[in-house]
Scaffold this motif. Structure first.
Motif, PDB file in Angstrom:
ATOM      1  N   SER A   1       0.822  -1.205   0.000  1.00 10.99           N
ATOM      2  CA  SER A   1       0.000   0.000   0.000  1.00 10.99           C
ATOM      3  C   SER A   1       0.861   1.262   0.000  1.00 10.99           C
ATOM      4  CB  SER A   1      -0.926  -0.008   1.212  1.00 10.99           C
ATOM      5  OG  SER A   1      -1.648   1.190   1.294  1.00 10.99           O
ATOM      6  N   GLU A   2       1.904   1.263   0.820  1.00  7.99           N
ATOM      7  CA  GLU A   2       2.807   2.417   0.846  1.00  7.99           C
ATOM      8  C   GLU A   2       3.531   2.589  -0.487  1.00  7.99           C
ATOM      9  OE1 GLU A   2       5.499   2.293   4.120  1.00  7.99           O
ATOM     10  OE2 GLU A   2       3.960   2.881   5.560  1.00  7.99           O
ATOM     11  N   PHE A   3       3.917   1.485  -1.106  1.00 17.21           N
ATOM     12  CA  PHE A   3       4.629   1.560  -2.386  1.00 17.21           C
ATOM     13  C   PHE A   3       3.749   2.144  -3.482  1.00 17.21           C
ATOM     14  CE2 PHE A   3       5.573  -0.597  -6.489  1.00 17.21           C
ATOM     15  CZ  PHE A   3       6.760   0.054  -6.789  1.00 17.21           C
ATOM     16  N   VAL A   4       2.531   1.631  -3.620  1.00 18.28           N
ATOM     17  CA  VAL A   4       1.677   2.088  -4.719  1.00 18.28           C
ATOM     18  C   VAL A   4       1.177   3.513  -4.525  1.00 18.28           C
ATOM     19  CG1 VAL A   4       0.999  -0.224  -5.455  1.00 18.28           C
ATOM     20  CG2 VAL A   4      -0.423   1.007  -3.825  1.00 18.28           C
ATOM     21  N   THR A   5       1.291   4.052  -3.309  1.00 16.53           N
ATOM     22  CA  THR A   5       0.910   5.451  -3.098  1.00 16.53           C
ATOM     23  C   THR A   5       2.116   6.385  -3.089  1.00 16.53           C
ATOM     24  OG1 THR A   5       0.906   5.133  -0.691  1.00 16.53           O
ATOM     25  CG2 THR A   5      -1.205   4.884  -1.847  1.00 16.53           C
ATOM     26  N   SER A   6       3.335   5.821  -3.150  1.00 16.72           N
ATOM     27  CA  SER A   6       4.533   6.661  -3.229  1.00 16.72           C
ATOM     28  C   SER A   6       4.679   7.189  -4.651  1.00 16.72           C
ATOM     29  CB  SER A   6       5.786   5.853  -2.845  1.00 16.72           C
ATOM     30  OG  SER A   6       6.084   4.905  -3.860  1.00 16.72           O
ATOM     31  N   THR A   7       5.492   8.209  -4.817  1.00 15.87           N
ATOM     32  CA  THR A   7       5.698   8.805  -6.137  1.00 15.87           C
ATOM     33  C   THR A   7       6.264   7.773  -7.119  1.00 15.87           C
ATOM     34  OG1 THR A   7       6.124  10.921  -5.078  1.00 15.87           O
ATOM     35  CG2 THR A   7       6.822  10.689  -7.369  1.00 15.87           C
ATOM     36  N   GLN A   8       7.308   7.083  -6.707  1.00 12.49           N
ATOM     37  CA  GLN A   8       7.941   6.085  -7.560  1.00 12.49           C
ATOM     38  C   GLN A   8       6.991   4.920  -7.842  1.00 12.49           C
ATOM     39  OE1 GLN A   8      11.261   4.225  -5.658  1.00 12.49           O
ATOM     40  NE2 GLN A   8      11.612   2.762  -7.300  1.00 12.49           N
ATOM     41  N   GLY A   9       6.356   4.428  -6.806  1.00 11.44           N
ATOM     42  CA  GLY A   9       5.476   3.271  -6.943  1.00 11.44           C
ATOM     43  C   GLY A   9       4.226   3.565  -7.730  1.00 11.44           C
ATOM     44  N   GLU A  10       3.719   4.770  -7.606  1.00 13.03           N
ATOM     45  CA  GLU A  10       2.509   5.140  -8.333  1.00 13.03           C
ATOM     46  C   GLU A  10       2.753   5.094  -9.840  1.00 13.03           C
ATOM     47  OE1 GLU A  10      -0.772   8.751  -8.475  1.00 13.03           O
ATOM     48  OE2 GLU A  10       0.945   8.895  -7.127  1.00 13.03           O
ATOM     49  N   ARG A  11       3.917   5.548 -10.266  1.00 11.89           N
ATOM     50  CA  ARG A  11       4.255   5.522 -11.694  1.00 11.89           C
ATOM     51  C   ARG A  11       4.361   4.090 -12.196  1.00 11.89           C
ATOM     52  NH1 ARG A  11       8.531   4.277 -14.269  1.00 11.89           N
ATOM     53  NH2 ARG A  11       9.854   4.315 -12.431  1.00 11.89           N
ATOM     54  N   VAL A  12       5.094   3.258 -11.460  1.00 17.50           N
ATOM     55  CA  VAL A  12       5.283   1.863 -11.869  1.00 17.50           C
ATOM     56  C   VAL A  12       3.954   1.117 -11.840  1.00 17.50           C
ATOM     57  CG1 VAL A  12       6.431  -0.309 -11.270  1.00 17.50           C
ATOM     58  CG2 VAL A  12       7.678   1.835 -11.088  1.00 17.50           C
TER      59      VAL A  12
ATOM     60  N   ARG B   1       0.946   2.383 -12.141  1.00 20.39           N
ATOM     61  CA  ARG B   1       0.094   2.892 -13.212  1.00 20.39           C
ATOM     62  C   ARG B   1       0.465   2.246 -14.537  1.00 20.39           C
ATOM     63  NH1 ARG B   1       1.612   7.951 -14.352  1.00 20.39           N
ATOM     64  NH2 ARG B   1       1.383   8.518 -12.171  1.00 20.39           N
ATOM     65  N   ASP B   2       1.770   2.094 -14.782  1.00 16.42           N
ATOM     66  CA  ASP B   2       2.223   1.434 -16.011  1.00 16.42           C
ATOM     67  C   ASP B   2       1.791  -0.032 -16.037  1.00 16.42           C
ATOM     68  OD1 ASP B   2       3.413   3.744 -16.902  1.00 16.42           O
ATOM     69  OD2 ASP B   2       5.445   3.151 -16.326  1.00 16.42           O
ATOM     70  N   PHE B   3       1.777  -0.664 -14.884  1.00 18.45           N
ATOM     71  CA  PHE B   3       1.417  -2.085 -14.813  1.00 18.45           C
ATOM     72  C   PHE B   3      -0.074  -2.287 -15.025  1.00 18.45           C
ATOM     73  CE2 PHE B   3       0.100  -5.958 -12.679  1.00 18.45           C
ATOM     74  CZ  PHE B   3       0.988  -6.875 -13.217  1.00 18.45           C
ATOM     75  N   GLY B   4      -0.876  -1.513 -14.324  1.00 19.95           N
ATOM     76  CA  GLY B   4      -2.332  -1.672 -14.403  1.00 19.95           C
ATOM     77  C   GLY B   4      -2.949  -1.749 -13.025  1.00 19.95           C
ATOM     78  N   GLU B   5      -4.246  -1.940 -12.999  1.00 21.38           N
ATOM     79  CA  GLU B   5      -5.000  -1.873 -11.750  1.00 21.38           C
ATOM     80  C   GLU B   5      -4.717  -3.022 -10.785  1.00 21.38           C
ATOM     81  OE1 GLU B   5      -9.226  -3.858 -13.041  1.00 21.38           O
ATOM     82  OE2 GLU B   5      -8.892  -1.766 -13.564  1.00 21.38           O
ATOM     83  N   ARG B   6      -4.163  -4.108 -11.249  1.00 23.32           N
ATOM     84  CA  ARG B   6      -3.896  -5.257 -10.368  1.00 23.32           C
ATOM     85  C   ARG B   6      -2.484  -5.256  -9.790  1.00 23.32           C
ATOM     86  NH1 ARG B   6      -5.943 -10.916 -11.953  1.00 23.32           N
ATOM     87  NH2 ARG B   6      -3.863 -11.004 -12.831  1.00 23.32           N
TER      88      ARG B   6
ATOM     89  N   GLU C   1       4.484  -9.267 -19.202  1.00 17.95           N
ATOM     90  CA  GLU C   1       5.608  -8.476 -19.713  1.00 17.95           C
ATOM     91  C   GLU C   1       6.055  -7.404 -18.732  1.00 17.95           C
ATOM     92  OE1 GLU C   1       4.939  -6.944 -23.633  1.00 17.95           O
ATOM     93  OE2 GLU C   1       4.243  -8.883 -24.381  1.00 17.95           O
ATOM     94  N   LYS C   2       5.115  -6.832 -17.994  1.00 17.55           N
ATOM     95  CA  LYS C   2       5.430  -5.718 -17.095  1.00 17.55           C
ATOM     96  C   LYS C   2       5.751  -6.153 -15.663  1.00 17.55           C
ATOM     97  CE  LYS C   2       2.701  -2.540 -19.822  1.00 17.55           C
ATOM     98  NZ  LYS C   2       1.498  -1.730 -19.886  1.00 17.55           N
ATOM     99  N   ALA C   3       5.463  -7.397 -15.306  1.00 19.04           N
ATOM    100  CA  ALA C   3       5.677  -7.877 -13.936  1.00 19.04           C
ATOM    101  C   ALA C   3       7.140  -7.799 -13.497  1.00 19.04           C
ATOM    102  CB  ALA C   3       5.137  -9.290 -13.765  1.00 19.04           C
ATOM    103  N   PRO C   4       8.124  -8.156 -14.341  1.00 19.95           N
ATOM    104  CA  PRO C   4       9.515  -8.064 -13.884  1.00 19.95           C
ATOM    105  C   PRO C   4       9.913  -6.650 -13.444  1.00 19.95           C
ATOM    106  CG  PRO C   4       9.399  -9.431 -15.843  1.00 19.95           C
ATOM    107  CD  PRO C   4       8.040  -8.821 -15.652  1.00 19.95           C
ATOM    108  N   GLU C   5       9.492  -5.640 -14.181  1.00 22.77           N
ATOM    109  CA  GLU C   5       9.809  -4.254 -13.815  1.00 22.77           C
ATOM    110  C   GLU C   5       9.096  -3.857 -12.523  1.00 22.77           C
ATOM    111  OE1 GLU C   5       9.281   0.314 -15.486  1.00 22.77           O
ATOM    112  OE2 GLU C   5       8.792  -1.363 -16.790  1.00 22.77           O
ATOM    113  N   LEU C   6       7.862  -4.302 -12.369  1.00 23.94           N
ATOM    114  CA  LEU C   6       7.099  -4.011 -11.152  1.00 23.94           C
ATOM    115  C   LEU C   6       7.793  -4.579  -9.921  1.00 23.94           C
ATOM    116  CD1 LEU C   6       4.425  -2.942  -9.847  1.00 23.94           C
ATOM    117  CD2 LEU C   6       3.514  -5.244 -10.231  1.00 23.94           C
ATOM    118  N   LEU C   7       8.217  -5.835  -9.993  1.00 21.70           N
ATOM    119  CA  LEU C   7       8.892  -6.474  -8.860  1.00 21.70           C
ATOM    120  C   LEU C   7      10.210  -5.782  -8.541  1.00 21.70           C
ATOM    121  CD1 LEU C   7       8.316 -10.253  -9.683  1.00 21.70           C
ATOM    122  CD2 LEU C   7       6.960  -8.761  -8.211  1.00 21.70           C
TER     123      LEU C   7
END
Length: 147
Positions: free
Chosen positions: A13-24, A26-31, A77-83
Motif C-alpha cells: 500500500s505504501e509503495f503504490v501510493t509513493s511517487t515512484q510506486g505510483e508511476r510503476v 500505473r504502467d502495470f495496471g489496476e492489479r 511483460e510488465k511484472a519483472p519491472e514491477l517487482l
C-alpha cells in the motif's frame, strides 16, 4: 494467506501510493497491488519475515505467488519491472537490506518464469505396437524402430 500478510499489505500500500510506486503501478495496471501482495506473501511463506527474504524466497514468490494468478500477456511483460521497482523501494525506505540486488534477481527470475515459451513436440509419439509411419503396414517395432 501467510503469517506476514498484514505487513506485506501495508508495504505494498505504501509503495503504490509513493511517487515512484505510483508511476510503476500505473504502467502495470489496476492489479499491481494484488500481484505484489501475492508475490511477497508467497516469498515469505509462513517462516520468513518480509525483511529477511533472500534469493531463494524470490524464486518462490515468482513461481508460487505469480504462478497462481491468471496474468494477462501485458501483465506478464510488465511484472519483472514491477517487482524490481518494489524491492528497490523497500531498500530505499529502509525495510529490506539488499533490495536492489533482490530486485534485479526478481526481474531475471520473473522474466525467465513468466515469459518462457511453451515448447510443443511437432511430431506424434509412436509406441512400439503402433503402425509404422512409413506406411508398410507393419508394427513400428518390426519395421523402422531399430533403424
Amino acid at each position: 494467506m501467510g503469517a506476514f500478510t498484514e505487513t506485506v499489505e501495508h508495504w505494498v500500500s505504501e509503495f503504490v501510493t509513493s511517487t515512484q510506486g505510483e508511476r510503476v503501478a500505473r504502467d502495470f495496471g489496476e492489479r499491481a497491488g494484488v500481484v505484489l501482495v501475492s508475490f511477497l506473501d508467497n516469498a515469505c511463506g509462513s517462516q520468513v519475515a518480509p525483511e529477511d527474504i533472500g534469493e531463494s524466497n524470490i524464486v518462490d514468490g515468482v513461481a508460487i505467488g505469480l504462478g497462481r494468478l491468471q496474468l494477462t500477456d501485458a501483465e506478464r511483460e510488465k511484472a519483472p519491472e514491477l517487482l524490481e521497482g518494489f524491492l528497490a523501494y523497500l531498500e530505499s525506505s529502509g525495510r529490506l537490506g539488499g533490495g536492489e540486488d533482490l530486485g534485479r534477481h526478481a526481474r531475471h527470475t520473473a522474466t525467465a518464469h513468466l515469459l518462457k515459451k511453451q515448447q510443443r513436440r511437432s511430431t506424434i509419439k509412436i509406441g512400439p505396437n503402433d503402425p509404422c509411419p512409413c506406411g508398410s503396414g507393419k508394427k513400428y517395432k518390426k519395421c523402422c524402430m531399430n533403424l
